[in-house]
Design an enzyme around this catalytic site. Structure first.
Site, PDB file in Angstrom:
ATOM      1  N   ASP A  16       0.836  -1.204   0.000  1.00 16.68           N
ATOM      2  CA  ASP A  16       0.000   0.000   0.000  1.00 16.68           C
ATOM      3  C   ASP A  16       0.871   1.255   0.000  1.00 16.68           C
ATOM      4  O   ASP A  16       1.990   1.233   0.512  1.00 16.68           O
ATOM      5  CB  ASP A  16      -0.914  -0.025   1.244  1.00 16.68           C
ATOM      6  N   GLY A  17       0.340   2.308  -0.581  1.00 16.41           N
ATOM      7  CA  GLY A  17       1.022   3.606  -0.534  1.00 16.41           C
ATOM      8  C   GLY A  17       1.640   4.055  -1.849  1.00 16.41           C
ATOM      9  O   GLY A  17       2.369   5.055  -1.879  1.00 16.41           O
ATOM     10  N   ASN A  18       1.345   3.347  -2.929  1.00 19.31           N
ATOM     11  CA  ASN A  18       1.890   3.749  -4.234  1.00 19.31           C
ATOM     12  C   ASN A  18       1.398   5.139  -4.635  1.00 19.31           C
ATOM     13  O   ASN A  18       2.159   5.955  -5.146  1.00 19.31           O
ATOM     14  CB  ASN A  18       1.470   2.757  -5.324  1.00 19.31           C
ATOM     15  N   GLY A  19       0.101   5.376  -4.411  1.00 18.30           N
ATOM     16  CA  GLY A  19      -0.490   6.664  -4.780  1.00 18.30           C
ATOM     17  C   GLY A  19       0.134   7.799  -3.983  1.00 18.30           C
ATOM     18  O   GLY A  19       0.481   8.857  -4.533  1.00 18.30           O
ATOM     19  N   TRP A  21       3.061   7.836  -2.577  1.00 15.53           N
ATOM     20  CA  TRP A  21       4.456   7.999  -3.010  1.00 15.53           C
ATOM     21  C   TRP A  21       4.510   8.929  -4.224  1.00 15.53           C
ATOM     22  O   TRP A  21       5.349   9.834  -4.293  1.00 15.53           O
ATOM     23  CB  TRP A  21       5.038   6.622  -3.363  1.00 15.53           C
ATOM     24  N   ARG A  29      -0.581   8.910 -10.134  1.00 14.72           N
ATOM     25  CA  ARG A  29      -0.628   7.698  -9.313  1.00 14.72           C
ATOM     26  C   ARG A  29       0.024   6.506 -10.016  1.00 14.72           C
ATOM     27  O   ARG A  29       0.641   5.654  -9.375  1.00 14.72           O
ATOM     28  CB  ARG A  29      -2.089   7.351  -8.981  1.00 14.72           C
ATOM     29  N   GLU A  63     -12.156  -5.024  -4.627  1.00 12.66           N
ATOM     30  CA  GLU A  63     -12.702  -3.668  -4.459  1.00 12.66           C
ATOM     31  C   GLU A  63     -11.958  -2.639  -5.317  1.00 12.66           C
ATOM     32  O   GLU A  63     -12.460  -1.523  -5.510  1.00 12.66           O
ATOM     33  CB  GLU A  63     -12.626  -3.241  -2.983  1.00 12.66           C
ATOM     34  N   ASN A  64     -10.777  -3.005  -5.823  1.00  9.09           N
ATOM     35  CA  ASN A  64      -9.998  -2.005  -6.565  1.00  9.09           C
ATOM     36  C   ASN A  64     -10.602  -1.628  -7.922  1.00  9.09           C
ATOM     37  O   ASN A  64     -10.171  -0.656  -8.550  1.00  9.09           O
ATOM     38  CB  ASN A  64      -8.542  -2.469  -6.743  1.00  9.09           C
ATOM     39  N   LEU A 184      -6.978  -4.984   7.082  1.00  8.50           N
ATOM     40  CA  LEU A 184      -6.727  -6.082   6.147  1.00  8.50           C
ATOM     41  C   LEU A 184      -7.252  -5.794   4.746  1.00  8.50           C
ATOM     42  O   LEU A 184      -6.801  -6.412   3.784  1.00  8.50           O
ATOM     43  CB  LEU A 184      -7.378  -7.366   6.657  1.00  8.50           C
ATOM     44  N   GLU A 196       0.420 -13.709  12.525  1.00 10.68           N
ATOM     45  CA  GLU A 196       0.952 -12.520  13.211  1.00 10.68           C
ATOM     46  C   GLU A 196       0.764 -11.323  12.280  1.00 10.68           C
ATOM     47  O   GLU A 196       0.674 -11.486  11.060  1.00 10.68           O
ATOM     48  CB  GLU A 196       2.448 -12.721  13.503  1.00 10.68           C
TER      49      GLU A 196
HETATM   50  C1  IPE Z   1      -5.500  -2.889  -0.445  1.00 12.58           C
HETATM   51  O1  IPE Z   1      -5.115  -1.576  -0.595  1.00 12.58           O
HETATM   52  C2  IPE Z   1      -5.471  -3.611  -1.753  1.00 12.58           C
HETATM   53  C3  IPE Z   1      -4.146  -3.902  -2.290  1.00 12.58           C
HETATM   54  C4  IPE Z   1      -3.012  -3.632  -1.699  1.00 12.58           C
HETATM   55  C5  IPE Z   1      -4.135  -4.569  -3.557  1.00 12.58           C
HETATM   56  P1  IPE Z   1      -6.190  -0.422  -0.811  1.00 12.58           P
HETATM   57  O2  IPE Z   1      -5.423   0.855  -0.854  1.00 12.58           O
HETATM   58  O3  IPE Z   1      -7.048  -0.738  -1.966  1.00 12.58           O
HETATM   59  O4  IPE Z   1      -7.076  -0.532   0.501  1.00 12.58           O
HETATM   60  P2  IPE Z   1      -7.952   0.555   1.267  1.00 12.58           P
HETATM   61  O5  IPE Z   1      -8.883   1.149   0.265  1.00 12.58           O
HETATM   62  O6  IPE Z   1      -6.989   1.585   1.790  1.00 12.58           O
HETATM   63  O7  IPE Z   1      -8.602  -0.200   2.381  1.00 12.58           O
HETATM   64  C1  IPE Z   2      -1.415   0.122  -3.412  1.00 16.30           C
HETATM   65  O1  IPE Z   2      -1.195   1.475  -3.429  1.00 16.30           O
HETATM   66  C2  IPE Z   2      -1.562  -0.469  -4.799  1.00 16.30           C
HETATM   67  C3  IPE Z   2      -2.881  -1.042  -5.090  1.00 16.30           C
HETATM   68  C4  IPE Z   2      -3.900  -1.073  -4.288  1.00 16.30           C
HETATM   69  C5  IPE Z   2      -3.043  -1.622  -6.405  1.00 16.30           C
HETATM   70  P1  IPE Z   2      -2.407   2.503  -3.488  1.00 16.30           P
HETATM   71  O2  IPE Z   2      -2.705   2.781  -4.925  1.00 16.30           O
HETATM   72  O3  IPE Z   2      -3.542   2.034  -2.669  1.00 16.30           O
HETATM   73  O4  IPE Z   2      -1.737   3.790  -2.828  1.00 16.30           O
HETATM   74  P2  IPE Z   2      -2.422   4.828  -1.850  1.00 16.30           P
HETATM   75  O5  IPE Z   2      -3.030   4.062  -0.719  1.00 16.30           O
HETATM   76  O6  IPE Z   2      -3.432   5.576  -2.659  1.00 16.30           O
HETATM   77  O7  IPE Z   2      -1.285   5.712  -1.402  1.00 16.30           O
HETATM   78 MG    MG Z   3      -4.109   2.302  -0.714  1.00 22.40          MG
END
Ligand code: IPE
Ligand code: IPE
Ligand code: MG
Length: 230
Positions: A16-19, A21, A29, A63-64, A184, A196
């Site tokens: 998580d956190g690509n966006g 970054w 993104r 959900e993505n 989760l 864990e």
């Molecule tokens: C969870 O991350 C899904 C993946 C890492 C593929 P999200 O960024 O989609 O989750 P939420 O929306 O913050 O719960």
């Molecule tokens: C996780 O990074 C990648 C996927 C869910 C595919 P995000 O795209 O959720 O990055 P944030 O949470 O917006 O920073």
């Molecule tokens: Mg995310």
């Protein structure tokens, strides 16, 4: 931290956190997703160095699909071209690739690349990297139960478990998430019953060997009694 404590065999990672970054750098993104893929390669290599035999990566949740068409199609292209199609990298590091999730819900192109990558890496003898695409923990349980109903099998803890996508994998010992979020998000709901947990601040594209070393150290300190006593 005693030496007879079993090591980390199967790690689940919520990337998580690509966006965030990308946003920090005023980039789209999608640039964060591309960078995230480089982190994934660093993490696989260090996990293998640390003798972790299985790593399951959460790449795309059920959900993505709610994201913009532009982001979803970029991610799908990234999966086909760079995530699943890196055969030379998998060969060099002897990485076996598996995929979990509702794969039939993906385009035929993505399904095709998954099939080819799994087939091409099936004899690799190093680490197994499981990619969760169009994966949801609830959906995984529902698909398992539906298979049991269709085959007229009894619904038991064991029968559900043995029909899950991850039924052939060793138990998931630890689930970690990047970018400081503590949830989760529908990842490995069944498998996490006695896993864990670890939550780490760095954004996914910044992950590398250091984070895996930290996780291995954190896991070694955990005492797992599964409801019993030490
Ligand atoms: C969870 O991350 C899904 C993946 C890492 C593929 P999200 O960024 O989609 O989750 P939420 O929306 O913050 O719960
Ligand atoms: C996780 O990074 C990648 C996927 C869910 C595919 P995000 O795209 O959720 O990055 P944030 O949470 O917006 O920073
Ligand atoms: Mg995310």
């Amino acid at each position: 931290m005693s030496d007879d404590r079993p090591g980390l065999k199967h790690l689940g990672i919520i990337m998580d956190g690509n966006g965030r970054w990308a946003k920090k750098r005023n980039l789209p993104r999608t640039a964060g997703h591309l960078e995230g893929l480089k982190a994934l390669k660093r993490v696989i290599i260090e996990a293998a160095n640390q003798q972790i035999k299985w790593v399951t990566f959460y790449a795309f949740s059920t959900e993505n699909w709610k994201r913009t068409e532009e982001e979803v199609s970029y991610l799908m292209r990234l999966f086909t071209s760079k995530l699943l199609g890196e055969l030379a990298f998998y060969r060099t590091h002897q990485i076996r690739i598996l995929a979990i999730g509702d794969l039939l819900g993906l385009s035929s192109e993505v399904q095709d690349v998954i099939t080819k990558t799994v087939e091409a890496t099936k004899d690799h003898e190093g680490i197994t990297a499981v990619i969760a695409i169009n994966y949801g923990g609830r959906d995984e349980i529902v698909r398992s139960v539906n298979r049991l109903i269709a085959s007229d099998n009894q619904i038991t803890v064991e029968s559900i478990a043995s029909n899950l996508d991850l039924s052939q994998a060793p138990p998931v010992d630890m689930i970690v998430r990047s970018a400081g979020e503590m949830r989760l998000s529908n990842f490995l709901l069944w498998e996490s019953a006695y896993a864990e947990f670890g939550f780490y601040e760095p954004l996914w594209p910044d992950w590398g060997a250091k984070e895996i070393q930290l996780i291995v150290g954190d896991y070694a300190k955990r005492v797992r009694t599964y409801g019993g006593l030490e």
